[in-house]
Design a protein around this motif. Structure first.
Motif, mmCIF file in Angstrom:
data_model
loop_
_atom_site.group_PDB
_atom_site.id
_atom_site.type_symbol
_atom_site.label_atom_id
_atom_site.label_comp_id
_atom_site.label_asym_id
_atom_site.label_seq_id
_atom_site.Cartn_x
_atom_site.Cartn_y
_atom_site.Cartn_z
ATOM 1 N N GLY A 287 0.649 -1.085 -0.042
ATOM 2 C CA GLY A 287 -0.116 0.063 -0.068
ATOM 3 C C GLY A 287 0.724 1.237 -0.076
ATOM 4 N N ALA A 288 2.188 1.303 0.322
ATOM 5 C CA ALA A 288 3.044 2.494 0.430
ATOM 6 C C ALA A 288 3.152 3.107 -1.209
ATOM 7 N N VAL A 289 2.567 4.347 -1.342
ATOM 8 C CA VAL A 289 2.989 4.952 -2.704
ATOM 9 C C VAL A 289 4.461 5.305 -2.906
ATOM 10 N N HIS A 290 4.932 4.804 -4.043
ATOM 11 C CA HIS A 290 6.345 5.228 -4.134
ATOM 12 C C HIS A 290 6.622 5.362 -5.632
ATOM 13 N N ALA A 291 7.717 6.309 -5.913
ATOM 14 C CA ALA A 291 8.213 6.577 -6.849
ATOM 15 C C ALA A 291 9.783 6.688 -7.209
ATOM 16 N N GLN A 292 10.223 6.418 -8.279
ATOM 17 C CA GLN A 292 11.909 6.391 -8.240
ATOM 18 C C GLN A 292 12.350 6.951 -9.378
ATOM 19 N N ALA A 293 13.744 7.613 -9.493
ATOM 20 C CA ALA A 293 14.536 7.821 -10.560
ATOM 21 C C ALA A 293 15.825 7.453 -10.435
ATOM 22 N N GLY A 294 16.274 6.634 -11.416
ATOM 23 C CA GLY A 294 17.514 6.220 -11.468
ATOM 24 C C GLY A 294 18.834 7.459 -11.809
ATOM 25 N N ASN A 295 19.815 6.879 -11.395
ATOM 26 C CA ASN A 295 21.087 7.919 -11.308
ATOM 27 C C ASN A 295 21.927 7.173 -12.286
ATOM 28 N N GLY A 296 22.204 7.367 -13.502
ATOM 29 C CA GLY A 296 23.088 6.680 -14.351
ATOM 30 C C GLY A 296 22.726 5.287 -14.312
ATOM 31 N N GLN A 297 23.906 4.700 -14.909
ATOM 32 C CA GLN A 297 23.644 3.152 -15.056
ATOM 33 C C GLN A 297 23.474 2.322 -13.505
ATOM 34 N N ASN A 298 22.407 1.684 -13.368
ATOM 35 C CA ASN A 298 22.073 1.035 -12.126
ATOM 36 C C ASN A 298 21.568 -0.205 -12.552
ATOM 37 N N ARG A 299 21.308 -1.155 -11.547
ATOM 38 C CA ARG A 299 21.145 -2.293 -11.347
ATOM 39 C C ARG A 299 20.526 -2.792 -9.974
ATOM 40 N N PHE A 300 19.465 -2.927 -9.764
ATOM 41 C CA PHE A 300 18.885 -3.502 -8.400
ATOM 42 C C PHE A 300 18.370 -4.776 -8.467
ATOM 43 N N LEU A 301 18.455 -5.415 -7.130
ATOM 44 C CA LEU A 301 17.722 -6.956 -7.032
ATOM 45 C C LEU A 301 16.309 -6.553 -6.333
ATOM 46 N N ILE A 302 15.071 -6.831 -7.237
ATOM 47 C CA ILE A 302 13.787 -6.637 -6.778
ATOM 48 C C ILE A 302 13.319 -8.014 -5.870
ATOM 49 N N VAL A 303 12.771 -7.985 -4.716
ATOM 50 C CA VAL A 303 12.213 -8.881 -4.034
ATOM 51 C C VAL A 303 10.615 -8.584 -3.792
#
Length: 250
Positions: free
Chosen positions: A58-74
């Protein structure tokens, strides 16, 4: 319906802007490479190197990448973690990534390569390890002696105290040679390296949660001075204490 392990882990790279959204499951955003600006229910922060995020249902969220990036999403059902962890995630969504979690992230990153998902067999084993490392109390190996457990508990409770090897051996009730052997067997590092890890993890929590000066945190954590603390953080994690704190203050 709870998610299955083989559907829970994926890799993601973020562009410069993303739309606000929410979902009905628990999501963890864990850093592999690069940086990410993330806003969760009005709380903004920067994810890089040693900082991840917990996004509760239920948490409202937004994101913006900074250059090249890679994240593991669980992505997983919130029932997989305790109520106290969920409550903490609602009020403090940004979390310090421990040495143990960094090791797991490095392992999965090297194992998977450039793909965008984790193979079901790997995910099935990795997800419980990740959740335990992120949310569980410090693990106790069944093979640890009573003396070693006693030593580790005392160091975790007061890592900033003076812990010469002779004192560590005395508290553990074993000789120096045995102390080195059991630490290498149970923790994979020397006693001195393990002590340094505990001091850094304690200091990271203070950087994230307190307003104490860097010099004071360095002293309380057991470092000789702020410069020694900075060198240790750079060697271990490639980031300075000041930059690490600024990520939590963003």
């Amino acid at each position: 319906m709870p998610m299955q392990c083989d559907e829970a882990l994926s890799f993601r790279s973020y562009g410069p802007a993303g739309h606000s959204h929410s979902h009905d499951h628990l999501q963890l955003v864990l850093p592999l490479h690069g940086a990410l600006e993330l806003e969760i229910d009005g709380r903004g922060g920067r994810l890089d190197a040693l900082r991840g995020a917990v996004i509760v249902p239920g948490a409202v969220h937004a994101q913006a990448g900074n250059g090249q990036n890679r994240f593991l999403i669980v992505d997983c059902d919130s029932a997989m973690v305790g109520r106290s962890q969920l409550d903490h995630g609602r009020t403090r969504p940004f979390l310090a990534v421990s040495t143990a979690v960094r090791s797991l992230l490095g392992f999965v990153d090297m194992s998977v390569g450039t793909g965008d998902s984790v193979a079901p067999a790997v995910a099935r084993h990795l997800l419980p390890l990740l959740l335990d490392s992120l949310f569980a109390e410090p693990a106790r190996s069944a093979g640890d002696s009573v003396g070693l457990r006693r030593l580790c508990e005392q160091i975790r409770a007061a890592p900033g105290q003076d812990w010469p090897l002779a004192r560590m051996a005395q508290v553990a009730g074993m000789g120096l040679t045995a102390l080195h052997a059991v630490f290498k067997r149970q923790h994979g590092v020397t006693p001195g390296h393990w002590l340094q890890q505990q001091r850094l993890q304690w200091a990271q929590r203070q950087l994230a949660e307190s307003g104490q000066s860097l010099a004071h945190i360095a002293q309380q954590a057991g470092f000789s001075d702020q410069s020694a603390f900075t060198r240790a953080m750079r060697r271990a994690h490639g980031i300075t204490p000041g930059r690490y704190r600024r990520g939590f203050d963003a």
